[in-house]
Each structure stands twice: as C-alpha cells, then as structure tokens.
Design a protein around this motif. Structure first.
Motif, short mmCIF file in Angstrom:
data_model
loop_
_atom_site.label_atom_id
_atom_site.label_comp_id
_atom_site.label_asym_id
_atom_site.label_seq_id
_atom_site.Cartn_x
_atom_site.Cartn_y
_atom_site.Cartn_z
N GLU A 339 53.01 -36.45 67.90
CA GLU A 339 52.62 -35.34 68.85
C GLU A 339 52.69 -35.84 70.51
N LEU A 340 51.92 -36.98 70.50
CA LEU A 340 51.65 -37.45 72.13
C LEU A 340 53.05 -38.04 72.65
N PHE A 341 53.78 -38.93 71.82
CA PHE A 341 54.95 -39.48 72.24
C PHE A 341 56.05 -38.67 72.15
N VAL A 342 56.20 -37.83 71.40
CA VAL A 342 57.64 -37.22 71.11
C VAL A 342 57.60 -35.70 71.46
N GLU A 343 56.53 -34.93 71.05
CA GLU A 343 56.61 -33.71 71.36
C GLU A 343 56.20 -33.15 72.67
N LYS A 344 54.88 -33.73 72.94
CA LYS A 344 54.39 -33.28 74.36
C LYS A 344 54.17 -34.64 75.19
N ILE A 345 55.07 -35.41 75.31
CA ILE A 345 54.96 -36.39 76.50
C ILE A 345 55.23 -36.05 77.64
N GLU A 346 56.21 -34.79 77.67
CA GLU A 346 56.60 -34.41 79.10
C GLU A 346 55.53 -33.86 79.82
N ASP A 347 54.36 -33.33 78.79
CA ASP A 347 53.36 -32.60 79.60
C ASP A 347 52.13 -33.44 80.21
N PHE A 348 52.47 -34.61 80.29
CA PHE A 348 51.71 -35.85 80.87
C PHE A 348 52.09 -36.34 82.20
N ASP A 349 51.14 -36.12 83.15
CA ASP A 349 51.19 -36.33 84.68
C ASP A 349 51.26 -38.19 84.54
N LEU A 350 50.45 -38.91 83.78
CA LEU A 350 50.54 -40.20 83.89
C LEU A 350 49.87 -40.51 82.42
N ILE A 351 50.51 -41.80 82.02
CA ILE A 351 50.13 -42.57 80.74
C ILE A 351 49.70 -43.87 81.37
N ILE A 352 48.57 -44.40 80.70
CA ILE A 352 47.87 -45.47 81.06
C ILE A 352 47.63 -46.35 79.79
N PHE A 353 48.18 -47.56 79.85
CA PHE A 353 48.04 -48.34 78.56
C PHE A 353 47.01 -49.48 79.08
N ASP A 354 45.75 -49.46 78.53
CA ASP A 354 44.66 -50.22 79.03
C ASP A 354 44.40 -51.48 77.71
N ARG A 355 45.18 -52.71 78.34
CA ARG A 355 44.96 -53.70 77.19
C ARG A 355 45.53 -53.36 76.11
#
Length: 693
Positions: A339-355
């Motif tokens: 859901e997050l990385f295929v269907e709705k990934i374009e809805d996010f303005d910023l993705i943060i990977f913290d460690r």
C-alpha cells in the motif's frame, strides 16, 4: 498715481464736535435771522473747523500685479507613447515663447504625473498638481490655466466643479491622434490565495478600443515566467482560465495577447496577477529501523509542524524473528508495504529512512519503485547509522542508483565537531546556520560518522578528517539528502550546548521538496514603492550583471554587489508602473511595481471626452495639438477682459487681472503752514473790516 482726500484732525473728533456744534448753531441762527456779517462769520468758523480737522490729500503710487497662469504638463506613463513626449515638449516651448510676449502674465510650469511612494504613477492627477500650484494665489490674480495632456486624467472634479476660481478659464491642449486604436488584456476575476497542486479558477477579458472588427486572439499563459499554456480568446468575452500553482509563496500569473498591427502600445497587452500559494499539509513517510535514541527526535520535529501529516513506521519485528509467539497475541501491525510503496507512494511529498536496513521487510522490487519515485520528482532523505556500512545496507539494494554516496564499510567512532564546508557556506540549507561561522563551531560534538566514497552532489557539511557528513544531490526530477551520522539527536538533547538541529532538518526537508527560497541557483526580485530589489543566490564565486526590462521595453544593465556567502544583490529606483522582467544568464524573474490594476493602464488612448465638461464649464476650450495631417497646431494667446470670450478658432484667452501693488504714499495737508495761516487771516480780516463799518 491715485489721489484721495483724508482727514488728520488735530484733536479728537468728539472734542471737535463739542467746540464746533455751538458755533455752527450760532452761525445758522445768524444766517436765518439775516444778521449783518453772518456770511463772513460762517466762513471764519468753517476755516477754523477745517484747520482743526486738518484735511490731507493722499497721493498713492501703485504698480499692476502680474496675472498668474499655471501651465500643467502631463508627464504620466501614458504620455510616453507614440511621439507624445516630442509633441508635448514642442508645444510647451511654443507656449512659453508666446506667453513671454506679455509681461503681465506670470507663468508657473507644473510637471504632473511624476509622484513618489508606493503606487507612484498609477494615476494621472493633474488637478491635484494644479491645486498645489495655485494654493498661494488670490483668485483675482488667476488668469486661467493651461493643461497639456492626453486627456486620460483620473482626478477630474465631479459635478459643476472645475477646480478653478470663478472666471478663470481652463484650456486643454491634447496630445495624440483621433484615429488611435488599442488592445489590452486584463484579469476579470483572480483570487489572492490558492492551494498548490489544485486547479485555480480565474477569468480574463480582451478589450479592443476603436477597432471595427477583430477575430480570436492568441493568448499565452505564463506561470512564474514559464510558458504553461497557449489558447485563443474572443475580444469582449470573459474567458475562463484554470491552472495549478507549482510552489508555495508568491506566484505571478502572466497573460500575453498578440498585438494588432499599428496599435497604440503593446505595454497593456500583458496582464499579471499575484497569487499566494498555500501548500496543503505535507505528507511525510518516516520509516525507522530498530528503535534508537534519535528516532524520537525525527518524530517530535515532524509532529510539531501543523502542516505535516506524518506516517511513521518502526520495524520492531523483522520477518526472520521467530520466537513462537502466536500472531493473535501480538499487538503489532503488519507493515503495509504494498500500500505504501506501490499503491500510494506518489501521495507522499517526502520519504525518510532513519537507520533503515535491508532485512527482507521490503521486497527488492520495492526499492526500485522508490528509486523511480525519486527520479520522477519525489524526495528521499536517508539518516544513516552503522547499518549503512554493513551487509544489510540499503546501498546493497536497487535503491543504490538514487543514493548520492556508497559506504566504504568503515565507521568512525570518535568525537568531532560537524563543520559547514566551503560549498555549504553558500548553500541555502546550511548557509548562516546559527553557531556555524566560528572555529570550532559553537555547538556540541557528534561521536559517529559513516565513511563513504566520493559522493555525488554537494557536500554541505563535513565530519572527522573532512569526511562528507551531509550530502545533497539531484536525481532525475527529484532530490536526495543523506546525513552520514545518527548522532543528530545529541543536539536535540542539548549535549554540550546542543545545536541548530531544528533549522537544519527543516531546511533539508524543504529543499528536498523544492521550496523556491532554498534553491542553490535562484534569481528573485521584489518592489517596495519605486525601489526594485534584485537578489541572486548562487554557488559560484561571481555573478554577471542583471538585465532589467521595463514595462515600456527599455533595458538597462545593473551590476550585482557581492554580499558574501553566494548572495549578490542590487537596488534600483524605477519610474514606471507595470511588470519588470529581470534576467541574468539563464535565469529570469518578474516583479510588478505599483498596483497590478493601475488606472494608468486601463485606457491609454488620447481623448477629449474626459476633460471637455470641465473646460467648457470654466469658459475655456479643449482641442488637439495635432491637426489632420499630423502637424503641430499650437493656438495663439491673447489677454482678454473678464466679460469677453476666452477662446476662438485659433487662439485661447487669459483674463488679465486689475489688481495692483501699493509702492508708496505721499500726504499733503491743505491747512498746514502759510496756506492755512493766510486763509484764516483773510477770513478774520474780512470780518474785522465788515464790523468796522
């Protein structure tokens, strides 16, 4: 020279009356009773009364006063069109020569339409200038007024008022030609605020003046200087327009319509509207690896911003962990990866990977989706910890194509001061960070850094041994930021005085989301009254001069002053109202001076209709300076009486004043000296002779 009779009595009038009234009564009684010598006694009494009353002849020396004639010259922006300045100046010189032939006329030349302050030049206010010019002139000394203008005046008195004293004629000499025609474009409806990324509804109208027939016209639509659409519109019809703002803050929407052959001016073939873009809540996806001390720092920072919608996941139970606990007894929720990385990934303005580390939570294909999300215009921020240097590093996934730096496998664990690099001192993200200009920096130390190979992009901050600590890079249409340490939380906790973690993190996030104010290479301009301010920020050491193009098409080159840290600026005083285009190399921007809907541009065709009622009500005249052949025809000037006509076929009249100035007064007493004595002796002697008989 003027003569007048006056009295300067030797005694008070009341005392003179007490003495003279009984004597006058006796003289009247003597005359009525026909007493002998009554006439001589009356003469003696009269001579004595006149001597005491002391009659005086006043001789006044006077000089005629000049007749004041204000000559108001329209210097507004519409007067700069189509040869009007030349016509105005030639007519002005001829009027001066003709007025100089009459010494009784005092000329007061007034330039109007050149004003100071915000909105200067937005209106042509000739009557305001006329009123100021004659404020100290008595009405009887005003012989009339002359205006040289195109007729587009915005402060014409209403009703029967003329703005002049009664009897003072107003003569209007109009520039321009009667066959002028023009096209203009303007916004009919335009909001002041709009939400970025959503359609904004506006309308505009094309107006053709003195044009018999015209078809559809091509209209180009520009947003912040970039062409976004081209369409056609029918003149006289309100046309809808819909577009989307691509950034927050001030946005300039510009319309440009094709001109007509031979039209008066192209300056009003452009229209602008300033819209304040408001970004809706930013959607940020924060994915944390194993819980650590800095995790809450990111969460608290993002949650404290009311404009951020935060979706936060922490990987507490990776798939390889098998401890036999039944699923129905776990209070954790499954990571909604698809859901997050295929269907709705374009809805996010910023993705943060913290460690974050690669532990089979995300299929390898999903990392490729994230890389494509960034390539297409998304934003990715990686806060790296020791995991980034190990075997589970996300650098070992398809996401590596978007990452600006790959790890060497070495983790430096010792105290150091994060320092701003030479590039970082010019970069908007790290420029002027509080405490970063001193050596060592006035903030706390960090104790871990991840070594990387030569990174792509800009190294804005450095760690131990000048190793990269903060890397900012563009990837396709998107952007990637990488912090090569997980000890930023020490600043948030105030360790050794803390540091500017809030400012740094927020600037990074907004740079990643392409905020215009944080662009490394940017040219901006703004106006305050008649001052145009230009600001160029760049990563280079020098900046070429800027080219300013005024609303009338004139160009000027302006050198930019180096303010340090990649900032170059200039301030220029401008004299026109309208849209200024500023360019410097490949960059360009727009700035509007004065009101966007300035009346000065609502109609620029010369006209006699606006001022005709006022001129005729004052007894004056209105006429054009150019005849049918285009030759200059300036009327003659004649002084006229107050009751005479003030205009003729080829002349205009000015009423000469009858006011004079008193230069001096001479006084001559009739009964002073030997003349008065002789008269008194003569009368008294006559009375004595008569009595002696």
């Amino acid at each position: 020279m003027t003569l007048s009779l006056d009295f300067a009595p030797l005694a008070a009038w009341w005392l003179l009356a007490i003495v003279c009234l009984p004597v006058a009564a006796l003289v009247v009684w003597a005359l009525v009773s026909r007493t002998r010598g009554a006439a001589l006694r009356a003469g003696a009494a009269t001579a004595l009364a006149l001597a005491i009353a002391n009659p005086v002849i006043n001789e006044e020396e006077r000089a005629p006063l000049s007749t004041v004639v204000p000559l108001v010259v329209d210097r507004s922006q519409s007067q700069k069109l189509d040869g009007r300045p030349e016509t105005t100046d030639r007519a002005l010189d001829m009027l001066k020569d003709r007025l100089a032939r009459f010494p009784q006329f005092e000329l007061r030349e007034v330039d109007a339409g050149v004003t100071e302050g915000a909105g200067a030049g937005a209106e042509t206010r000739l009557f305001e200038a006329l009123s100021a010019a004659i404020r100290d002139v008595p009405p009887s000394r005003l012989g009339g007024a002359i205006m040289i203008t195109d007729g587009q005046v915005h402060d014409v008195p209403s009703g029967d008022e003329t703005g002049l004293p009664a009897g003072a004629p107003l003569h209007v000499l109009a520039t321009g030609r009667p066959d002028e025609f023009d096209r203009k474009i303007g916004f009919a409806q335009a909001p002041r605020f709009a939400i970025t990324g959503k359609p904004v509804a506006m309308t505009y109208r094309i107006t053709d003046t003195n044009v018999d027939e015209s078809g559809a016209a091509r209209v180009q639509i520009f947003l912040n200087g970039e062409l976004v659409a081209t369409e056609t519109a029918i003149p006289g019809v309100e046309t809808p327009l819909e577009l989307e703002l691509d950034r927050a803050g001030t946005n300039i929407v510009e319309l440009a319509v094709d001109g007509l052959d031979g039209e008066l001016t192209l300056s009003n073939n452009r229209a602008v509207a300033e819209l304040q873009g408001i970004r809706e809540n930013l959607r940020v996806l924060l994915v944390s690896g194993e819980p650590h001390s800095g995790e809450r720092t990111w969460r608290n920072l993002l949650k404290s911003d009311a404009s951020v919608d935060l979706v936060h996941f922490t990987i507490l139970r990776p798939p390889e962990k098998q401890d036999g606990t039944p699923i129905n007894q776990l209070s954790l929720i499954a990571f909604p990866t698809r859901e997050l990385f295929v269907e709705k990934i374009e809805d996010f303005d910023l993705i943060i990977f913290d460690r974050y580390q690669y532990r089979n939570v995300l299929p390898s294909l999903y990392y490729d989706y994230i890389a494509e999300y960034v390539r297409g215009g998304g934003a990715l921020l990686v806060a790296a910890g020791p995991e980034y240097a190990g075997e589970t590093s996300i650098a070992n996934t398809p996401l590596v194509s978007a990452l600006p730096a790959t790890p060497t496998g070495v983790v430096t664990a010792r105290g150091y001061f994060p320092r701003i690099s030479e590039e970082g001192r010019r970069h908007p993200v790290t420029r002027d960070l509080e405490g970063g200009t001193s050596e060592p920096p006035n903030w706390g130390r960090w104790f871990r850094a991840i070594d990387v190979d030569t990174p792509d992009g800009i190294v804005a901050m450095q760690g131990p041994d000048e190793q990269p600590l903060l890397v900012l890079n563009r990837f396709g249409e998107g952007r990637v930021g990488m912090i090569l340490s997980d000890h930023g939380w020490l600043w948030a906790r105030g360790f050794e005085g803390g540091g500017p973690h809030v400012g740094l993190y927020r600037r990074m996030a907004h740079w990643l989301m392409k905020e215009p104010e944080l662009e490394e290479e940017a040219l901006t301009a703004s106006t305050d009254g008649q001052t145009l301010s230009i600001r160029r920020q760049t990563m280079a050491d020098e900046a070429a001069p800027a080219i300013i193009r005024s609303p009338s098409g004139e160009e000027m080159e302006v050198a930019l002053e180096n303010n340090g840290n990649g900032i170059f600026s200039a301030q220029v005083e401008v004299g026109e109202v309208g849209l200024y285009e500023i360019s410097q190399g490949e960059f360009s921007t727009l700035a509007h001076a004065g009101p966007v809907d300035a009346p000065e541009f609502s109609s620029m065709i010369s006209t006699l209709d606006v001022l005709r009622p006022v001129a005729e009500a004052s007894g004056g005249s209105i006429r054009r300076l150019l005849d049918d052949s285009g030759s200059l025809d300036v009327p003659g000037i004649l002084p006229v009486r107050a009751t005479a006509s003030a205009a003729g076929g080829n002349w205009i009249g000015l009423r000469a004043t009858e006011e004079t100035e008193l230069l001096g007064v001479s006084r001559y007493s009739l009964f002073s000296g030997f003349l008065g004595l002789a008269l008194l002796l003569l009368v008294l002697a006559g009375t004595w002779v008569r009595e002696g008989r």
